[in-house]
Design a protein around this motif. Structure first.
Motif: not given
Length: 106
Positions: A38-65
């Motif tokens: 649905d058009g959102f950036l998602v970041v996660g750790a390759l080494w674990g089974d924790g929940a990924p972070w659904w990032m919020k766009s704050v500028s062209d190349k910057t995201f927060t969670y």
């Protein structure tokens, strides 16, 4: 808890991939970056089974969670002349920053 994801975007594919320190001996100590259906950036750790972070766009190349477990994760991508991400700066204290884009998602 529902986090504010902001508005969906259609230009996020340029950030996808695996990001890590090429000198790191643990091949799983990387972050993955994908785009949700649905058009959102998602970041996660390759080494674990924790929940990924659904990032919020704050500028062209910057995201927060932020949520009750993660306090203010920030990412900012560095791009090449064609706009494709080559590095990711981040605020995680457990990994070196910046991380280099080391390949596509397996």
């Amino acid at each position: 808890m529902v986090t504010d994801k902001g508005s969906a975007r259609n230009d996020l594919d340029r950030f996808t991939g695996l990001y890590g320190d090429p000198k790191e001996s643990n091949k799983n100590r990387k972050l993955w970056v994908m785009v949700s259906c649905d058009g959102f950036l998602v970041v996660g750790a390759l080494w674990g089974d924790g929940a990924p972070w659904w990032m919020k766009s704050v500028s062209d190349k910057t995201f927060t969670y932020s949520d009750t477990f993660t306090d203010n994760l920030e990412t900012e991508f560095e791009t090449n002349s064609s706009g494709k991400a080559i590095r990711m700066n981040h605020s995680l204290t457990i990994l070196k920053s910046p991380l280099k884009r080391v390949g596509p998602i397996p």
